[in-house]
Design a protein around this motif. Structure first.
Motif, PDB file in Angstrom:
ATOM      1  N   SER A  88       0.851  -1.210   0.000  1.00 27.76           N
ATOM      2  CA  SER A  88       0.000   0.000   0.000  1.00 27.76           C
ATOM      3  C   SER A  88       0.872   1.240   0.000  1.00 27.76           C
ATOM      4  O   SER A  88       0.627   2.200  -0.731  1.00 27.76           O
ATOM      5  CB  SER A  88      -0.897   0.035   1.235  1.00 27.76           C
ATOM      6  OG  SER A  88      -1.481  -1.224   1.433  1.00 27.76           O
ATOM      7  N   LEU A  89       1.911   1.190   0.831  1.00 23.16           N
ATOM      8  CA  LEU A  89       2.865   2.290   0.875  1.00 23.16           C
ATOM      9  C   LEU A  89       3.519   2.445  -0.491  1.00 23.16           C
ATOM     10  O   LEU A  89       3.739   3.554  -0.988  1.00 23.16           O
ATOM     11  CB  LEU A  89       3.929   1.952   1.924  1.00 23.16           C
ATOM     12  CG  LEU A  89       4.672   3.090   2.585  1.00 23.16           C
ATOM     13  CD1 LEU A  89       3.709   3.919   3.410  1.00 23.16           C
ATOM     14  CD2 LEU A  89       5.787   2.534   3.460  1.00 23.16           C
ATOM     15  N   GLY A  90       3.793   1.271  -1.081  1.00 27.15           N
ATOM     16  CA  GLY A  90       4.460   1.256  -2.383  1.00 27.15           C
ATOM     17  C   GLY A  90       3.623   1.887  -3.476  1.00 27.15           C
ATOM     18  O   GLY A  90       4.162   2.535  -4.370  1.00 27.15           O
ATOM     19  N   VAL A  91       2.310   1.709  -3.411  1.00 23.95           N
ATOM     20  CA  VAL A  91       1.446   2.325  -4.427  1.00 23.95           C
ATOM     21  C   VAL A  91       1.641   3.830  -4.396  1.00 23.95           C
ATOM     22  O   VAL A  91       1.884   4.479  -5.416  1.00 23.95           O
ATOM     23  CB  VAL A  91      -0.039   1.977  -4.177  1.00 23.95           C
ATOM     24  CG1 VAL A  91      -0.930   2.759  -5.134  1.00 23.95           C
ATOM     25  CG2 VAL A  91      -0.271   0.490  -4.336  1.00 23.95           C
ATOM     26  N   VAL A  92       1.582   4.378  -3.169  1.00 18.30           N
ATOM     27  CA  VAL A  92       1.758   5.823  -3.014  1.00 18.30           C
ATOM     28  C   VAL A  92       3.149   6.226  -3.498  1.00 18.30           C
ATOM     29  O   VAL A  92       3.328   7.193  -4.246  1.00 18.30           O
ATOM     30  CB  VAL A  92       1.569   6.226  -1.536  1.00 18.30           C
ATOM     31  CG1 VAL A  92       1.778   7.719  -1.363  1.00 18.30           C
ATOM     32  CG2 VAL A  92       0.186   5.817  -1.068  1.00 18.30           C
ATOM     33  N   LEU A  93       4.138   5.442  -3.080  1.00 18.11           N
ATOM     34  CA  LEU A  93       5.524   5.759  -3.410  1.00 18.11           C
ATOM     35  C   LEU A  93       5.771   5.690  -4.916  1.00 18.11           C
ATOM     36  O   LEU A  93       6.405   6.569  -5.502  1.00 18.11           O
ATOM     37  CB  LEU A  93       6.434   4.769  -2.678  1.00 18.11           C
ATOM     38  CG  LEU A  93       7.851   5.215  -2.386  1.00 18.11           C
ATOM     39  CD1 LEU A  93       7.863   6.540  -1.650  1.00 18.11           C
ATOM     40  CD2 LEU A  93       8.555   4.148  -1.558  1.00 18.11           C
ATOM     41  N   ALA A  94       5.255   4.635  -5.539  1.00 17.46           N
ATOM     42  CA  ALA A  94       5.477   4.477  -6.984  1.00 17.46           C
ATOM     43  C   ALA A  94       4.800   5.593  -7.760  1.00 17.46           C
ATOM     44  O   ALA A  94       5.363   6.123  -8.718  1.00 17.46           O
ATOM     45  CB  ALA A  94       4.972   3.113  -7.454  1.00 17.46           C
ATOM     46  N   VAL A  95       3.596   5.963  -7.308  1.00 18.57           N
ATOM     47  CA  VAL A  95       2.893   7.060  -7.987  1.00 18.57           C
ATOM     48  C   VAL A  95       3.653   8.366  -7.771  1.00 18.57           C
ATOM     49  O   VAL A  95       3.911   9.130  -8.710  1.00 18.57           O
ATOM     50  CB  VAL A  95       1.437   7.177  -7.483  1.00 18.57           C
ATOM     51  CG1 VAL A  95       0.795   8.461  -7.982  1.00 18.57           C
ATOM     52  CG2 VAL A  95       0.623   5.972  -7.942  1.00 18.57           C
ATOM     53  N   ALA A  96       4.066   8.605  -6.532  1.00 17.92           N
ATOM     54  CA  ALA A  96       4.781   9.844  -6.221  1.00 17.92           C
ATOM     55  C   ALA A  96       6.107   9.894  -6.965  1.00 17.92           C
ATOM     56  O   ALA A  96       6.488  10.912  -7.536  1.00 17.92           O
ATOM     57  CB  ALA A  96       5.029   9.941  -4.722  1.00 17.92           C
ATOM     58  N   PHE A  97       6.770   8.761  -6.971  1.00 18.52           N
ATOM     59  CA  PHE A  97       8.110   8.737  -7.543  1.00 18.52           C
ATOM     60  C   PHE A  97       8.087   8.839  -9.055  1.00 18.52           C
ATOM     61  O   PHE A  97       8.795   9.656  -9.647  1.00 18.52           O
ATOM     62  CB  PHE A  97       8.815   7.498  -7.012  1.00 18.52           C
ATOM     63  CG  PHE A  97       9.600   6.724  -8.002  1.00 18.52           C
ATOM     64  CD1 PHE A  97      10.807   7.214  -8.458  1.00 18.52           C
ATOM     65  CD2 PHE A  97       9.155   5.496  -8.446  1.00 18.52           C
ATOM     66  CE1 PHE A  97      11.545   6.497  -9.359  1.00 18.52           C
ATOM     67  CE2 PHE A  97       9.890   4.779  -9.342  1.00 18.52           C
ATOM     68  CZ  PHE A  97      11.083   5.280  -9.809  1.00 18.52           C
ATOM     69  N   HIS A  98       7.217   8.090  -9.707  1.00 18.77           N
ATOM     70  CA  HIS A  98       7.192   8.235 -11.161  1.00 18.77           C
ATOM     71  C   HIS A  98       6.506   9.533 -11.558  1.00 18.77           C
ATOM     72  O   HIS A  98       6.851  10.136 -12.570  1.00 18.77           O
ATOM     73  CB  HIS A  98       6.531   7.042 -11.835  1.00 18.77           C
ATOM     74  CG  HIS A  98       6.911   6.964 -13.273  1.00 18.77           C
ATOM     75  ND1 HIS A  98       8.215   6.782 -13.683  1.00 18.77           N
ATOM     76  CD2 HIS A  98       6.189   7.116 -14.403  1.00 18.77           C
ATOM     77  CE1 HIS A  98       8.255   6.800 -15.001  1.00 18.77           C
ATOM     78  NE2 HIS A  98       7.064   7.005 -15.461  1.00 18.77           N
ATOM     79  N   GLY A  99       5.561   9.975 -10.740  1.00 18.18           N
ATOM     80  CA  GLY A  99       4.971  11.293 -10.975  1.00 18.18           C
ATOM     81  C   GLY A  99       6.035  12.377 -10.906  1.00 18.18           C
ATOM     82  O   GLY A  99       6.029  13.321 -11.694  1.00 18.18           O
ATOM     83  N   SER A 100       6.977  12.222  -9.984  1.00 16.73           N
ATOM     84  CA  SER A 100       8.021  13.241  -9.864  1.00 16.73           C
ATOM     85  C   SER A 100       8.968  13.197 -11.056  1.00 16.73           C
ATOM     86  O   SER A 100       9.503  14.224 -11.457  1.00 16.73           O
ATOM     87  CB  SER A 100       8.790  13.072  -8.551  1.00 16.73           C
ATOM     88  OG  SER A 100       9.697  11.986  -8.618  1.00 16.73           O
ATOM     89  N   VAL A 101       9.162  12.017 -11.632  1.00 15.24           N
ATOM     90  CA  VAL A 101       9.969  11.946 -12.860  1.00 15.24           C
ATOM     91  C   VAL A 101       9.275  12.764 -13.946  1.00 15.24           C
ATOM     92  O   VAL A 101       9.906  13.545 -14.666  1.00 15.24           O
ATOM     93  CB  VAL A 101      10.168  10.483 -13.319  1.00 15.24           C
ATOM     94  CG1 VAL A 101      10.951  10.433 -14.621  1.00 15.24           C
ATOM     95  CG2 VAL A 101      10.903   9.677 -12.260  1.00 15.24           C
ATOM     96  N   GLY A 102       7.959  12.602 -14.038  1.00 17.11           N
ATOM     97  CA  GLY A 102       7.207  13.399 -15.012  1.00 17.11           C
ATOM     98  C   GLY A 102       7.244  14.879 -14.667  1.00 17.11           C
ATOM     99  O   GLY A 102       7.364  15.733 -15.549  1.00 17.11           O
ATOM    100  N   ALA A 103       7.187  15.176 -13.361  1.00 15.03           N
ATOM    101  CA  ALA A 103       7.174  16.574 -12.929  1.00 15.03           C
ATOM    102  C   ALA A 103       8.496  17.271 -13.248  1.00 15.03           C
ATOM    103  O   ALA A 103       8.521  18.481 -13.471  1.00 15.03           O
ATOM    104  CB  ALA A 103       6.883  16.652 -11.436  1.00 15.03           C
TER     105      ALA A 103
END
Lengths: 431, 313
Positions: free
Chosen positions: A210-225
């Motif tokens: 569950s933590l990983g879902v947030v982390l993966a979204v945040a982390f790949h989102g930040s690559v896009g950001a």
């Protein structure tokens, strides 16, 4: 299929070894000649290696998010009862498979996420002008920079991946430890395989996932950001950019996982394997449709925009010198062919596998078409002609050295995958 | 500092002497027409009209005043520089003004910058953008020198993940070569293309090595291995991958020259005196005067970057 799978397995071993061997020259070239053999320059400062980085990091985030289907959303239990688990993704017609099987895909997904992350990090590490200073990213981080955030997010993601993978394999490692020294070592002394202990593992996995879902979204989102925040590049500067990165990650990672499951998944040739492949194939089809929708949004708005800032880059993608990269490689082999395969041949394992491979491989061109056209428009008219020298051009094609280093990183990641699959209990269980 | 001030003064004195003799000969004919103007120009050469507005002064009295009696703007800017350097750093506001009407596109500034900072192939701080307007025979060309804008709101410093670039107390955007990891994110973020990457190229690479009787690359490339003085430090490019190779580099208004009381290299070599430099916080300075004019503009002002480089149109 079982026989095909083992033949394909051998083929990919050879391919990975060849890629690793040939790619070594790229590594040599980077170490011996620094950046002088690369074709990116000061006006197109990011090239193939950055594209390869966001490509592989996307594969990683996508594969990881697929693993959460098992560890967080617990799809295995629902589907093992043969009920309508997720009507939208094609389970309605009685596709039932045992929970164990999908659980193994969970491990496969985690391991895929790990090796693609390693490949991505190698590409971006060697892209730095001073790779020996990479530690500064972690210890002297500027949190005003999205890149600073990204470093910390993927460090956390890396650790989480390792812990999750270990927990998912722990019981099998313990079972193997009496005949495998490696397995014994990797249990780190925890041999308890009682039902209670395994239930405990599963609980922790669920929390980490569950933590990983947030982390993966945040982390790949930040690559896009990283791209999204650059106001100087109208093609990147959009709130949609991080979302497109995430959708692309899910699609390409899911496609790769579908392909991997076809060859290295549990019990190729069995009914369960066929059902599993159909399940994955239909998810990939849905994600493909979503990705095309976002792409349409981006291109249509950008092209109809009266200001030429963004449309200049889009024109380059669609009608520039490298139009075929978009139309033939991406649209043709990355969208239309896979979509046809997944729609009309959805009962065939090979069709889903081929579609997955096509999407996963051609997705590199999507990443290249984000990085390069955004930079290939000079910021001031006449900049290119004002002064001449290496790298002072907006025309970019990766050099041979760049390709070879990328091939080496892919070869290395593939070898880690193939070796890991042999020595670690990723598919074959002892229970 | 004292030397640099002394040298032009001496030269000017000599020239003024010559001009005076010439002016006296001309004055014989001109005396009847505009004695007052002539007398004023000769009597007060150190405070000429040029101070207030060199353009207007030149237009107003082309025949009467001795052109050599006018003070070169470089001399004025040197004097203002000395004044600014006496102030605390944070009270200075370095500004560059480029008069596009005077720029002839000679690229002296670009070359001076390359020489001053010993820039390798592919690294450029101040290219001159050229634009052709119209078609032959009704054609004209426009030249826009483009140094770093030293934005007051720089997009490039924010994106650096390791604090390797920032605006210093003088308001100049600087790069710490020892801190920069070479990720090139700042290059993508600059809306002016003002940052370039040092890939480690050498002008002489690929040329033959020397043999005992002939000078080869090993000796001929000494000049490009010598250290520059950027940021007041010594940065040799010895051929390895040590900084500044592998770093992002940019114009820094020649901070190392300013510290010694010298104007930026590009300013001193501008043949048309089109590039002006100084402290805009000094109300009597030439640049303060120029940026108050209505025909002033800055590049991509709409982005909110607040550049410190102004163009006169």
């Amino acid at each position: 299929m079982a026989k095909h799978a083992s033949r394909l397995n051998r083929f990919f071993w050879i391919l990975a070894i060849v890629a690793f061997g040939v790619g070594l020259y790229g590594l040599y070239s980077r170490i011996a000649f620094g950046h002088t053999r690369a074709n990116y320059g000061s006006y197109v400062p990011w090239g193939l290696w950055v594209a390869a980085y966001i490509y592989m990091i996307g594969l990683s985030a996508g594969a990881f998010l697929f693993s959460t289907l098992v560890y967080v959303f617990n799809i295995r239990r629902v589907s093992s009862e043969g009920t309508v688990a997720a009507p939208a993704v094609g389970l309605a017609d009685g596709a039932a498979f045992e929970r164990e099987r999908l659980e193994q895909v969970g491990k496969l997904a985690l391991f895929t996420a790990l090796v693609t992350l390693v490949g991505a990090l190698i590409c971006i590490w060697l892209d730095l002008g001073h790779p020996e200073r990479a530690w500064k990213l972690a210890l002297q981080t500027s949190f005003r920079s999205v890149m600073g955030w990204m470093i910390w997010l993927y460090a956390a993601y890396f650790v989480l991946l390792l812990v999750e993978l270990w927990l998912a394999m722990r019981a099998d490692l313990a079972a193997r430890s009496d005949r495998s020294a490696l397995a014994r070592f990797l249990t780190f002394g925890r041999h308890d395989v009682s039902e209670a202990a395994q239930a405990g593992d599963r609980r922790v996995l669920r929390i980490l996932g569950s933590l990983g879902v947030v982390l993966a979204v945040a982390f790949h989102g930040s690559v896009g950001a990283i791209f999204g925040v650059v106001a100087a590049r109208p093609y990147w500067n959009s709130a949609l950019t991080p979302i497109i990165f995430l959708a692309g990650a899910l699609l390409s990672g899911g496609a790769l996982l579908t392909f991997i499951t076809a060859i290295w998944g549990p019990e190729p040739g069995s009914e369960t394997h066929r059902n599993l492949m159909r399940f994955l194939g239909q998810i990939v089809l849905g994600l493909l449709a979503f990705d095309v929708l976002l792409e349409w949004a981006e291109f249509s708005i950008g092209l109809w925009n009266a200001s030429p800032g963004e449309s200049a880059s889009l024109q380059l993608v669609l009608f520039g010198q490298y139009w075929w990269v978009f139309w033939i490689v991406h649209v043709g082999f990355g969208v239309i062919v896979p979509a046809l395969l997944l729609i009309f041949l959805r009962r065939k394992v090979w069709a889903a596998a081929t579609a997955g491979a096509l999407i996963a491989v051609t997705f590199l061109t999507v990443r290249l078409n984000i990085v390069v056209p955004g930079l290939a428009i000079p910021e001031l008219p006449g900049l290119e002609a004002a002064f001449h020298g290496p790298g002072l051009t907006t025309h970019y094609v990766p050099s041979l050295s760049e390709w070879l280093l990328f091939i080496w990183a892919v070869g290395l990641a593939s070898l880690i995958f193939l070796i890991g699959r042999r020595v670690l209990p990723i598919i074959h269980t002892e229970r | 500092m004292a030397e640099s001030e002394k040298a032009p003064t001496t030269r000017r004195d000599v020239l003024r002497g010559l001009g005076g003799a010439l002016g006296a000969a001309l004055a014989v004919g001109a005396l009847g027409r505009r004695p007052a103007a002539e007398g004023e120009a000769l009597a007060a050469p150190s405070r000429p009209l040029a101070d207030a507005h060199p353009q207007a002064a030149a237009n107003a009295a082309p025949l009467t005043s001795d052109p050599l009696a006018q003070e070169d703007v470089l001399v004025r800017m040197e004097r203002e520089l000395t004044r600014a350097l006496a102030k605390p750093r944070e009270q200075r506001r370095w500004v560059m003004v480029i008069d596009l009407r005077k720029c002839v596109g000679c690229n002296s500034c670009t070359v001076a910058c390359v020489a001053e900072n010993k820039l390798p192939p592919g690294v450029v701080y101040r290219p001159v953008l050229e634009e052709e307007i119209g078609t032959y025979p009704n054609v004209t060309r426009k030249f826009v020198p483009r140094p770093c804008m030293q934005c007051d709101n720089p997009p490039c410093t924010l994106v650096c993940p390791v604090h390797a670039t920032w605006k210093n107390e003088d308001g100049v955007v600087v790069v710490d070569y020892d801190q920069c990891i070479g990720c090139r994110y700042c290059i993508t973020a600059c809306p002016y293309g003002a940052r370039t990457f040092d890939f480690g190229h050498f002008y002489t690479s690929g040329t033959p090595q020397g043999v005992p009787s002939l000078l080869g690359q090993d000796a001929a490339d000494d000049y490009e291995r010598l250290a520059n003085a950027e940021y007041g430090e010594s940065w040799p490019r010895s051929g390895g991958d040590e900084s500044p190779v592998g770093n992002v580099r940019k114009c820094h208004f020649c901070l190392h020259r300013l510290a010694e009381g010298m104007l930026p290299a590009c300013v001193t070599t501008c043949i048309g005196r089109a590039t002006l430099f100084g402290d805009a916080n000094d109300p009597d300075s030439l640049v303060a005067e120029m940026i108050a004019k209505p025909n002033v503009m800055r590049l991509k002002e709409e982005m909110g970057t607040a550049p410190r480089v102004y163009y006169l149109l």
